[in-house]
Design a protein around this motif. Sequence first.
Motif, PDB file in Angstrom:
ATOM      1  N   PHE A 136      -7.073 -53.706 -53.251  1.00 28.67           N
ATOM      2  CA  PHE A 136      -5.608 -54.257 -53.066  1.00 28.67           C
ATOM      3  C   PHE A 136      -5.196 -54.257 -51.644  1.00 28.67           C
ATOM      4  CE2 PHE A 136      -1.151 -53.854 -52.332  1.00 28.67           C
ATOM      5  CZ  PHE A 136      -0.662 -55.074 -53.144  1.00 28.67           C
ATOM      6  N   ILE A 137      -5.431 -53.178 -50.845  1.00 29.66           N
ATOM      7  CA  ILE A 137      -5.069 -53.414 -49.439  1.00 29.66           C
ATOM      8  C   ILE A 137      -5.920 -54.206 -48.660  1.00 29.66           C
ATOM      9  CG2 ILE A 137      -4.925 -51.907 -47.459  1.00 29.66           C
ATOM     10  CD1 ILE A 137      -3.832 -49.603 -49.081  1.00 29.66           C
ATOM     11  N   GLN A 138      -7.268 -54.207 -48.957  1.00 28.19           N
ATOM     12  CA  GLN A 138      -8.220 -54.984 -48.124  1.00 28.19           C
ATOM     13  C   GLN A 138      -8.135 -56.408 -48.607  1.00 28.19           C
ATOM     14  OE1 GLN A 138     -12.027 -52.554 -48.252  1.00 28.19           O
ATOM     15  NE2 GLN A 138     -11.187 -51.641 -46.250  1.00 28.19           N
ATOM     16  N   ASN A 139      -8.277 -56.547 -49.743  1.00 24.52           N
ATOM     17  CA  ASN A 139      -8.331 -58.083 -50.469  1.00 24.52           C
ATOM     18  C   ASN A 139      -7.193 -58.878 -50.876  1.00 24.52           C
ATOM     19  OD1 ASN A 139     -10.999 -57.569 -50.083  1.00 24.52           O
ATOM     20  ND2 ASN A 139     -11.288 -56.582 -52.086  1.00 24.52           N
ATOM     21  N   GLU A 140      -6.179 -57.858 -51.443  1.00 23.97           N
ATOM     22  CA  GLU A 140      -4.942 -58.696 -52.130  1.00 23.97           C
ATOM     23  C   GLU A 140      -3.868 -58.811 -51.104  1.00 23.97           C
ATOM     24  OE1 GLU A 140      -4.041 -57.823 -56.235  1.00 23.97           O
ATOM     25  OE2 GLU A 140      -5.960 -57.302 -56.405  1.00 23.97           O
ATOM     26  N   LEU A 141      -3.492 -57.784 -50.360  1.00 16.54           N
ATOM     27  CA  LEU A 141      -2.322 -57.719 -49.351  1.00 16.54           C
ATOM     28  C   LEU A 141      -2.305 -59.183 -48.793  1.00 16.54           C
ATOM     29  CD1 LEU A 141      -0.260 -55.760 -48.807  1.00 16.54           C
ATOM     30  CD2 LEU A 141      -1.599 -54.886 -46.842  1.00 16.54           C
ATOM     31  N   ILE A 142      -3.653 -59.299 -48.318  1.00 18.01           N
ATOM     32  CA  ILE A 142      -3.552 -60.589 -47.252  1.00 18.01           C
ATOM     33  C   ILE A 142      -3.129 -61.812 -47.887  1.00 18.01           C
ATOM     34  CG2 ILE A 142      -6.003 -61.354 -47.676  1.00 18.01           C
ATOM     35  CD1 ILE A 142      -4.468 -60.887 -44.166  1.00 18.01           C
ATOM     36  N   THR A 143      -3.105 -61.896 -49.124  1.00 16.47           N
ATOM     37  CA  THR A 143      -2.713 -62.947 -49.887  1.00 16.47           C
ATOM     38  C   THR A 143      -1.494 -63.175 -49.873  1.00 16.47           C
ATOM     39  OG1 THR A 143      -3.034 -62.246 -51.964  1.00 16.47           O
ATOM     40  CG2 THR A 143      -5.170 -63.403 -51.122  1.00 16.47           C
ATOM     41  N   LYS A 144      -0.749 -62.062 -49.890  1.00 13.61           N
ATOM     42  CA  LYS A 144       0.784 -62.155 -49.898  1.00 13.61           C
ATOM     43  C   LYS A 144       1.667 -62.794 -48.692  1.00 13.61           C
ATOM     44  CE  LYS A 144       0.966 -58.877 -53.639  1.00 13.61           C
ATOM     45  NZ  LYS A 144       1.621 -59.198 -54.895  1.00 13.61           N
ATOM     46  N   ASN A 145       0.844 -62.504 -47.719  1.00 15.68           N
ATOM     47  CA  ASN A 145       1.551 -63.406 -46.392  1.00 15.68           C
ATOM     48  C   ASN A 145       3.028 -62.540 -46.145  1.00 15.68           C
ATOM     49  OD1 ASN A 145      -0.413 -65.623 -46.124  1.00 15.68           O
ATOM     50  ND2 ASN A 145       0.369 -66.523 -47.529  1.00 15.68           N
ATOM     51  N   TYR A 146       2.856 -61.286 -46.300  1.00 12.19           N
ATOM     52  CA  TYR A 146       3.855 -60.633 -45.630  1.00 12.19           C
ATOM     53  C   TYR A 146       3.974 -60.954 -44.270  1.00 12.19           C
ATOM     54  CZ  TYR A 146       3.517 -57.919 -50.038  1.00 12.19           C
ATOM     55  OH  TYR A 146       3.387 -57.320 -51.201  1.00 12.19           O
ATOM     56  N   TYR A 147       5.458 -60.566 -43.765  1.00 12.54           N
ATOM     57  CA  TYR A 147       5.618 -60.693 -42.551  1.00 12.54           C
ATOM     58  C   TYR A 147       5.597 -59.392 -41.789  1.00 12.54           C
ATOM     59  CZ  TYR A 147       8.288 -61.700 -38.055  1.00 12.54           C
ATOM     60  OH  TYR A 147       8.620 -61.702 -36.926  1.00 12.54           O
ATOM     61  N   TYR A 148       5.962 -58.228 -42.296  1.00 15.41           N
ATOM     62  CA  TYR A 148       5.553 -56.962 -41.501  1.00 15.41           C
ATOM     63  C   TYR A 148       4.231 -56.269 -42.016  1.00 15.41           C
ATOM     64  CZ  TYR A 148      10.650 -57.870 -41.357  1.00 15.41           C
ATOM     65  OH  TYR A 148      11.927 -58.583 -40.990  1.00 15.41           O
ATOM     66  N   PHE A 149       3.689 -56.637 -43.102  1.00 15.68           N
ATOM     67  CA  PHE A 149       2.699 -55.548 -43.471  1.00 15.68           C
ATOM     68  C   PHE A 149       1.366 -56.636 -43.672  1.00 15.68           C
ATOM     69  CE2 PHE A 149       6.374 -53.565 -45.136  1.00 15.68           C
ATOM     70  CZ  PHE A 149       6.234 -52.250 -44.640  1.00 15.68           C
ATOM     71  N   SER A 194      -4.677 -47.185 -43.225  1.00 16.85           N
ATOM     72  CA  SER A 194      -5.805 -46.599 -43.270  1.00 16.85           C
ATOM     73  C   SER A 194      -6.217 -46.873 -44.865  1.00 16.85           C
ATOM     74  CB  SER A 194      -5.551 -45.008 -42.938  1.00 16.85           C
ATOM     75  OG  SER A 194      -4.880 -44.701 -43.979  1.00 16.85           O
ATOM     76  N   VAL A 195      -7.477 -46.503 -45.415  1.00 16.44           N
ATOM     77  CA  VAL A 195      -7.680 -46.583 -46.753  1.00 16.44           C
ATOM     78  C   VAL A 195      -7.825 -45.244 -47.180  1.00 16.44           C
ATOM     79  CG1 VAL A 195      -8.335 -49.017 -46.495  1.00 16.44           C
ATOM     80  CG2 VAL A 195     -10.042 -47.055 -46.212  1.00 16.44           C
ATOM     81  N   GLY A 196      -7.347 -44.101 -46.515  1.00 18.01           N
ATOM     82  CA  GLY A 196      -7.740 -42.825 -47.148  1.00 18.01           C
ATOM     83  C   GLY A 196      -9.244 -42.240 -47.626  1.00 18.01           C
ATOM     84  N   THR A 197      -9.363 -41.396 -47.909  1.00 16.10           N
ATOM     85  CA  THR A 197     -10.636 -40.996 -48.506  1.00 16.10           C
ATOM     86  C   THR A 197     -10.818 -39.720 -49.541  1.00 16.10           C
ATOM     87  OG1 THR A 197     -12.798 -40.012 -47.908  1.00 16.10           O
ATOM     88  CG2 THR A 197     -10.910 -38.969 -46.813  1.00 16.10           C
ATOM     89  N   GLU A 198     -11.450 -39.711 -50.561  1.00 12.32           N
ATOM     90  CA  GLU A 198     -11.680 -38.708 -51.595  1.00 12.32           C
ATOM     91  C   GLU A 198     -12.765 -37.650 -51.200  1.00 12.32           C
ATOM     92  OE1 GLU A 198     -11.941 -40.531 -55.723  1.00 12.32           O
ATOM     93  OE2 GLU A 198     -10.915 -41.967 -55.027  1.00 12.32           O
ATOM     94  N   GLU A 199     -13.361 -37.999 -50.120  1.00 12.70           N
ATOM     95  CA  GLU A 199     -14.394 -36.995 -49.574  1.00 12.70           C
ATOM     96  C   GLU A 199     -14.020 -35.738 -49.460  1.00 12.70           C
ATOM     97  OE1 GLU A 199     -17.719 -36.722 -46.234  1.00 12.70           O
ATOM     98  OE2 GLU A 199     -16.619 -38.706 -46.507  1.00 12.70           O
ATOM     99  N   LYS A 200     -14.621 -34.620 -49.977  1.00 16.85           N
ATOM    100  CA  LYS A 200     -14.259 -33.271 -49.476  1.00 16.85           C
ATOM    101  C   LYS A 200     -14.882 -33.100 -48.107  1.00 16.85           C
ATOM    102  CE  LYS A 200     -12.225 -32.558 -53.532  1.00 16.85           C
ATOM    103  NZ  LYS A 200     -10.929 -32.991 -53.834  1.00 16.85           N
ATOM    104  N   PRO A 201     -14.407 -32.215 -47.292  1.00 19.53           N
ATOM    105  CA  PRO A 201     -13.069 -31.616 -47.318  1.00 19.53           C
ATOM    106  C   PRO A 201     -12.019 -32.381 -46.841  1.00 19.53           C
ATOM    107  CG  PRO A 201     -14.203 -31.042 -45.255  1.00 19.53           C
ATOM    108  CD  PRO A 201     -15.062 -31.983 -46.098  1.00 19.53           C
ATOM    109  N   TYR A 202     -11.908 -33.660 -46.421  1.00 26.67           N
ATOM    110  CA  TYR A 202     -10.909 -34.559 -45.892  1.00 26.67           C
ATOM    111  C   TYR A 202      -9.738 -34.796 -46.891  1.00 26.67           C
ATOM    112  CZ  TYR A 202     -14.683 -34.582 -42.642  1.00 26.67           C
ATOM    113  OH  TYR A 202     -15.791 -34.202 -41.966  1.00 26.67           O
ATOM    114  N   CYS A 203     -10.117 -34.598 -48.276  1.00 28.67           N
ATOM    115  CA  CYS A 203      -8.784 -34.819 -49.217  1.00 28.67           C
ATOM    116  C   CYS A 203      -8.969 -33.697 -50.250  1.00 28.67           C
ATOM    117  CB  CYS A 203      -9.474 -36.289 -49.937  1.00 28.67           C
ATOM    118  SG  CYS A 203      -8.273 -36.294 -51.555  1.00 28.67           S
ATOM    119  N   TYR A 204      -7.956 -33.233 -50.770  1.00 30.03           N
ATOM    120  CA  TYR A 204      -7.769 -32.406 -51.712  1.00 30.03           C
ATOM    121  C   TYR A 204      -6.721 -32.894 -52.859  1.00 30.03           C
ATOM    122  CZ  TYR A 204      -7.022 -27.938 -54.431  1.00 30.03           C
ATOM    123  OH  TYR A 204      -7.037 -27.085 -55.373  1.00 30.03           O
ATOM    124  N   ASP A 205      -7.349 -33.478 -54.028  1.00 29.68           N
ATOM    125  CA  ASP A 205      -6.412 -33.934 -55.058  1.00 29.68           C
ATOM    126  C   ASP A 205      -5.985 -35.407 -54.517  1.00 29.68           C
ATOM    127  OD1 ASP A 205      -7.263 -32.342 -57.164  1.00 29.68           O
ATOM    128  OD2 ASP A 205      -5.533 -31.037 -56.714  1.00 29.68           O
TER     129      ASP A 205
END
Length: 191
Positions: free
Chosen positions: A31-44, A50-61
């Motif tokens: 959504f952030i990388q592909n759909e957000l751009i199509t919304k043509n927001y002014y601020y965002f 960032s896109v975050g990660t699920e990789e341990k130990p950089y993410c817990y739950d």
Amino acid sequence: MYEWNYFYGVLMLDMDYARNETRNHKEAIRFIQNELITKNYYYFHPAIFSVGTEEKPYCYDNVFITFGRSAKYFLYDTNELYNFILEFEDILKNLDFETAQIKIGGIYGDNTLFWLNREKLLNDKGSSLETTLEYFSENKIRYYENDMFYFGFGEINISTGWCEKKYDEEELELFDKIYPDFEYPIKKSIS
């Protein structure tokens, strides 16, 4: 006219992303990388997230997504603030988030806004919802609600949603002076 210079924030995705085979963190990234751009927001824009990660130990739950950018003559009236909030809430509607916070800073002061996902707070007696609303009331947190969100002023603990630093009366008076006709829920659409 008030000149705001930057905003930055964080949103915490629901921990079920890490456990869900069909609806996971990759959906939020898409959504952030592909759909957000199509919304043509002014601020965002996707580039500020960032896109975050699920990789341990950089993410817990819970997966955290952060964002930020600078701006000139930013949110100088209530209509601009409404557009900013509506854009961000449109993003939140597309993500399975639990809590979110944005710090808006500039030459005349700072504002910290928070959102809690109503769906994530249970509605039973003694539940998170009841406890959170009691906490807001007891601590005189200025907050508003609509069908999807609790929206308010103050710094929250992203994990619990409880307001760690509430606005004092002077900060709220300044906000009311800058945005004298502010109402929530916002009764307009993104323009």
